[in-house]
Design an enzyme around this catalytic site. Structure first.
Site, PDB file in Angstrom:
ATOM      1  N   ASP A  10       0.845  -1.385   0.431  1.00 47.92           N
ATOM      2  CA  ASP A  10      -0.076  -0.050  -0.131  1.00 47.92           C
ATOM      3  C   ASP A  10       0.908   1.178   0.291  1.00 47.92           C
ATOM      4  O   ASP A  10       0.746   2.510   0.991  1.00 47.92           O
ATOM      5  CB  ASP A  10      -0.654  -0.131   1.299  1.00 47.92           C
ATOM      6  CG  ASP A  10      -1.869  -1.538   1.592  1.00 47.92           C
ATOM      7  OD1 ASP A  10      -2.057  -1.865   0.348  1.00 47.92           O
ATOM      8  OD2 ASP A  10      -1.647  -1.713   2.855  1.00 47.92           O
ATOM      9  N   LYS A  13       2.095   2.393  -5.189  1.00 46.55           N
ATOM     10  CA  LYS A  13       3.094   1.365  -6.228  1.00 46.55           C
ATOM     11  C   LYS A  13       1.991   2.235  -7.224  1.00 46.55           C
ATOM     12  O   LYS A  13       2.850   2.064  -8.224  1.00 46.55           O
ATOM     13  CB  LYS A  13       3.200   0.362  -6.422  1.00 46.55           C
ATOM     14  CG  LYS A  13       4.015  -0.531  -4.779  1.00 46.55           C
ATOM     15  CD  LYS A  13       4.215  -1.735  -4.523  1.00 46.55           C
ATOM     16  CE  LYS A  13       2.649  -2.086  -4.243  1.00 46.55           C
ATOM     17  NZ  LYS A  13       2.382  -1.613  -3.212  1.00 46.55           N
ATOM     18  N   GLY A  37      -4.648  -4.160  -4.074  1.00 49.71           N
ATOM     19  CA  GLY A  37      -5.582  -2.951  -5.318  1.00 49.71           C
ATOM     20  C   GLY A  37      -4.307  -2.315  -5.300  1.00 49.71           C
ATOM     21  O   GLY A  37      -3.712  -1.885  -4.216  1.00 49.71           O
ATOM     22  N   HIS A  38      -4.549  -1.976  -6.546  1.00 51.43           N
ATOM     23  CA  HIS A  38      -3.402  -0.622  -7.486  1.00 51.43           C
ATOM     24  C   HIS A  38      -4.699   0.259  -6.985  1.00 51.43           C
ATOM     25  O   HIS A  38      -5.845  -0.029  -7.777  1.00 51.43           O
ATOM     26  CB  HIS A  38      -2.802  -0.539  -7.554  1.00 51.43           C
ATOM     27  CG  HIS A  38      -1.705  -1.272  -7.371  1.00 51.43           C
ATOM     28  ND1 HIS A  38      -0.575  -1.629  -6.515  1.00 51.43           N
ATOM     29  CD2 HIS A  38      -0.731  -2.434  -8.757  1.00 51.43           C
ATOM     30  CE1 HIS A  38       0.116  -2.012  -6.906  1.00 51.43           C
ATOM     31  NE2 HIS A  38      -0.308  -3.073  -8.402  1.00 51.43           N
ATOM     32  N   GLN A 220       1.753  -5.797  -2.826  1.00 54.45           N
ATOM     33  CA  GLN A 220       2.470  -6.277  -1.629  1.00 54.45           C
ATOM     34  C   GLN A 220       3.525  -5.572  -1.429  1.00 54.45           C
ATOM     35  O   GLN A 220       4.474  -4.159  -1.848  1.00 54.45           O
ATOM     36  CB  GLN A 220       2.933  -7.369  -0.319  1.00 54.45           C
ATOM     37  CG  GLN A 220       1.803  -7.988  -0.884  1.00 54.45           C
ATOM     38  CD  GLN A 220       0.990  -8.915  -2.179  1.00 54.45           C
ATOM     39  OE1 GLN A 220       1.955  -9.361  -3.252  1.00 54.45           O
ATOM     40  NE2 GLN A 220      -0.189  -9.158  -2.302  1.00 54.45           N
TER      41      GLN A 220
HETATM   42  P1  GDP Z   1      -0.359   0.480  -4.126  1.00 54.70           P
HETATM   43  O1  GDP Z   1      -1.051  -0.826  -3.864  1.00 54.70           O
HETATM   44  O2  GDP Z   1       1.102   0.057  -3.360  1.00 54.70           O
HETATM   45  O3  GDP Z   1      -0.554   0.999  -5.095  1.00 54.70           O
HETATM   46  O4  GDP Z   1      -1.434   1.354  -2.644  1.00 54.70           O
HETATM   47  P2  GDP Z   1      -2.902   1.489  -2.678  1.00 54.70           P
HETATM   48  O5  GDP Z   1      -3.516   1.835  -3.611  1.00 54.70           O
HETATM   49  O6  GDP Z   1      -3.299   0.632  -1.506  1.00 54.70           O
HETATM   50  O7  GDP Z   1      -3.153   2.990  -1.818  1.00 54.70           O
HETATM   51  C1  GDP Z   1      -2.107   4.366  -2.231  1.00 54.70           C
HETATM   52  C2  GDP Z   1      -3.657   5.313  -2.066  1.00 54.70           C
HETATM   53  O8  GDP Z   1      -3.124   6.428  -1.905  1.00 54.70           O
HETATM   54  C3  GDP Z   1      -4.338   5.471  -2.800  1.00 54.70           C
HETATM   55  O9  GDP Z   1      -5.713   5.793  -3.153  1.00 54.70           O
HETATM   56  C4  GDP Z   1      -3.285   6.532  -3.822  1.00 54.70           C
HETATM   57  O10 GDP Z   1      -5.070   7.400  -5.057  1.00 54.70           O
HETATM   58  C5  GDP Z   1      -3.526   6.965  -2.958  1.00 54.70           C
HETATM   59  N1  GDP Z   1      -2.010   8.606  -3.566  1.00 54.70           N
HETATM   60  C6  GDP Z   1      -1.180   7.475  -3.424  1.00 54.70           C
HETATM   61  N2  GDP Z   1       0.138   8.584  -4.003  1.00 54.70           N
HETATM   62  C7  GDP Z   1      -0.291   9.535  -3.643  1.00 54.70           C
HETATM   63  C8  GDP Z   1       0.602  10.571  -3.010  1.00 54.70           C
HETATM   64  O11 GDP Z   1       1.051  10.702  -3.141  1.00 54.70           O
HETATM   65  N3  GDP Z   1      -0.245  11.210  -2.378  1.00 54.70           N
HETATM   66  C9  GDP Z   1      -2.117  11.482  -1.240  1.00 54.70           C
HETATM   67  N4  GDP Z   1      -2.980  12.232  -1.134  1.00 54.70           N
HETATM   68  N5  GDP Z   1      -2.439   9.914  -1.760  1.00 54.70           N
HETATM   69  C10 GDP Z   1      -1.902   8.996  -3.149  1.00 54.70           C
END
Ligand code: GDP
Length: 420
Positions: A10, A13, A37-38, A220
Site C-alpha cells: 500500500d 505503487k 489492490g492498486h 505488496q
Molecule cells: P498500492 O497498492 O501500493 O498501489 O497502494 P494503494 O493503491 O493501496 O494505496 C495508495 C493510495 O494512496 C491510493 O488511494 C492512491 O490514490 C493514494 N495515493 C498515492 N499516492 C499518493 C500521494 O502522493 N498523495 C496522496 N494523498 N495519496 C496518494
C-alpha cells in the site's frame, strides 16, 4: 526496470507505476494475485485494479501477468470486462503466462476456513492466494497451460477438491457452498483465459531486444516477502526485486534499475508487528488524512512514523537504484515529524532490521524528530519549490536509506508528482 514496495504494501505503487508507465512499452506483474489492490486515478476516474497491471490505463501499452502470479480467472474476467465497459481499449493488450497458476474456488474456501480456525492469524485477504502457492510448491497446481487439456484439468481439480475437503475437515470445518458449481464457473472463466496465454519471459526479452522499455511491477511490499518479510506475517510469494526475474521469466542481468516505493510514513494492514505504530489518536488522525483503508478489503490500516531501519533494509534486499516517496502531502499539516533511525531491543541497539519477527515485535524505535512544513505541497512540481523543511525531511530519508530520491508524489493525481 522494477518497481517494488519497500514497506508492508500500500505504498502507492499503483500511482508510481502509472506515472512511469508513460515511459515504457510493456508493464508486467511478477507475483501475487487478486489480494493486491492498486488504486489509480486517471483523469477524474478512479480505477481499482487487482490483477491487470495499471499500465492498462495508458493507451497501447502491453500488460503482462507473469508466471509468478496466481490468477483468479473469474476476477480477471470481471476486471477485464469492467475496463472495457469503462471505455479502456483492452483488446490485444493483455497477456497471461502459460505457467501462471490458477486460484480455484477450493483454494479460496480453504483460505477462509483456515483463517477462521487457526490460532495464529496471518490476516490474509481470504482470496485463496496462500493455498494456491502451497499447491504450486507442492507440485499439484493447475496452470494456464493445463487448460488446453481437459483430462488433466479434471484430475487436478478432483484431487484439489478432495485435498481441500480433507484439510477443512482436519481443521474442524468444511468447504461451504456448492463446490462443484463453483469449480465449473472457475473453469469456464479459465477457458476464456486461453486466448491471453503467452510466454511472458520471451515477450519481455524480445521487447528489450527491440529497444522497448519494460516495467516489472511488484505487489505488496518488501516486509511481506515470503523470505525477507516479517515471517510468518507475510504473503506467499517473492515480492522483492529478485522475485521480479523469476516471476516474469527473465534473468536478473536484464534488470537495469530498481525503484523502491516508500510512503512518507508507514502503514500496515493484517497482523504482525509495526514498530513505529502511533498511539490511537495519532493513528486515527493519519488514517483519515491518508485515507488508509485497504483497496481490496476496506480494512483500516495501522499507521506509524517512517521507519528508516526497514527502508534501509529494503534498499539492500532489493538492490534499489532509487526511491519514490509517496504521500508527502499527507504530512502537510503536522508540526513535527519523526523518523525511526534504529531500534532498542532486549539485545541492545539494532541498526539492522531483525530476522526474528518476535524480536521486531519487542523493538522500540529510536526516533529523530524534524520540524514539519505546515504548508500544502499538492501543487508543487519541482523539488526546489518544496518548503525547506520538507526538502530536509526527504534529504534525511535519502541519507538514512543510502538511496537517492528520484520521485516524490504529492497527491493522488497523475500530475501530482515531482521528478528529481
Ligand atoms: P498500492 O497498492 O501500493 O498501489 O497502494 P494503494 O493503491 O493501496 O494505496 C495508495 C493510495 O494512496 C491510493 O488511494 C492512491 O490514490 C493514494 N495515493 C498515492 N499516492 C499518493 C500521494 O502522493 N498523495 C496522496 N494523498 N495519496 C496518494
Amino acid at each position: 526496470m522494477v518497481v517494488v514496495g519497500c514497506q508492508w504494501g500500500d505504498e502507492g505503487k499503483g500511482k508510481i507505476v502509472d506515472v512511469l508507465a508513460g515511459d515504457v512499452h510493456v508493464v508486467a506483474r511478477y507475483q501475487g494475485g487478486a489480494n493486491a489492490g492498486h488504486t489509480v486515478h486517471a483523469g477524474d476516474d478512479e480505477f481499482i485494479l487487482h490483477q491487470i497491471p495499471s499500465g492498462i490505463l495508458h493507451p497501447g501499452k502491453r500488460c503482462l501477468l507473469g508466471n509468478g502470479v496466481v490468477l483468479d480467472a473469474i476476477e480477471f474476467g470481471k476486471e477485464y470486462d469492467e475496463l472495457e465497459a469503462r471505455g479502456i481499449a483492452v483488446e490485444g493488450r493483455v497477456g497471461v503466462s502459460q505457467k501462471a497458476h490458477l486460484v480455484m474456488p477450493y483454494h479460496r474456501l480453504l483460505d477462509q476456513v483456515s483463517e477462521d480456525r487457526v490460532e495464529q492469524k496471518i490476516g490474509t485477504t481470504g482470496r485463496g492466494i496462500g493455498p494456491t502457492y502451497e499447491g504450486k510448491a507442492g507440485r499439484r497446481g493447475l496452470r494456464v497451460s493445463d487448460l488446453a487439456h481437459p483430462d488433466r484439468v479434471t484430475s487436478l481439480v478432483e484431487e484439489g477438491v478432495a485435498r481441500a475437503r480433507r484439510r477443512a475437515a482436519a481443521l474442524g470445518g468444511e468447504l461451504p457452498g456448492d463446490v462443484p458449481a463453483m469449480v465449473d464457473e472457475a473453469l469456464a472463466a479459465g477457458e476464456r483465459l486461453r486466448e491471453f496465454a503467452t510466454d511472458t519471459g520471451l515477450e519481455i526479452v524480445q521487447s528489450i531486444r527491440d529497444g522497448k522499455r519494460v516495467l516489472l511491477e511488484g505487489a505488496q511490499g518488501t516486509a511481506l516477502d515470503l523470505d525477507h518479510g516479517t515471517y510468518p506475517f507475510v504473503t506467499s510469494s517473492s515480492t522483492t526485486a529478485g522475485g521480479a526475474a523469476t516471476g516474469s521469466g527473465i534473468g536478473p542481468t536484464v534488470i537495469d534499475a530498481v525503484v523502491g516505493v516508500v510512503k512518507a510514513y508507514t502503514t500496515r494492514v493484517g497482523n504482525g508487528p509495526l514498530p513505529t505504530a502511533f498511539e490511537p489518536d495519532m493513528d486515527e488522525k493519519l488514517r483519515e488524512l491518508g485515507g488508509e483503508f485497504g483497496a481490496t478489503t476496506g480494512r483500516p490500516r495501522r499507521c506509524g512514523w517512517f521507519d528508516a531501519v526497514l527502508a534501509r533494509y529494503a534498499a539492500r534486499v532489493n538492490g534499489l537504484t532509487g526511491l519514490a516517496v509517496t504521500k508527502l502531502d499527507v504530512l502537510d499539516t503536522l508540526p513535527e515529524i519523526s523518523i525511526a533511525t534504529a531500534y532498542r531491543t532486549p539485545e541492545g541497539e539494532a541498526r539492522e532490521f531483525p530476522a526474528d519477527t518476535w524480536q521486531l515485535g519487542e523493538a522500540e524505535p529510536i526516533y529523530e524528530t524534524l520540524p514539519g512544513w505546515e504548508a500544502p505541497t499538492g501543487d508543487v512540481r519541482k523539488l526546489a519549490d518544496l518548503p525547506a523543511t520538507a526538502r530536509r525531511y526527504l534529504d534525511r530519508i535519502e541519507e538514512l536509506t543510502e538511496t537517492p530520491v528520484q520521485m516524490v508524489s504529492v497527491g493522488t493525481r497523475r500530475k501530482q508528482i515531482i521528478r528529481v
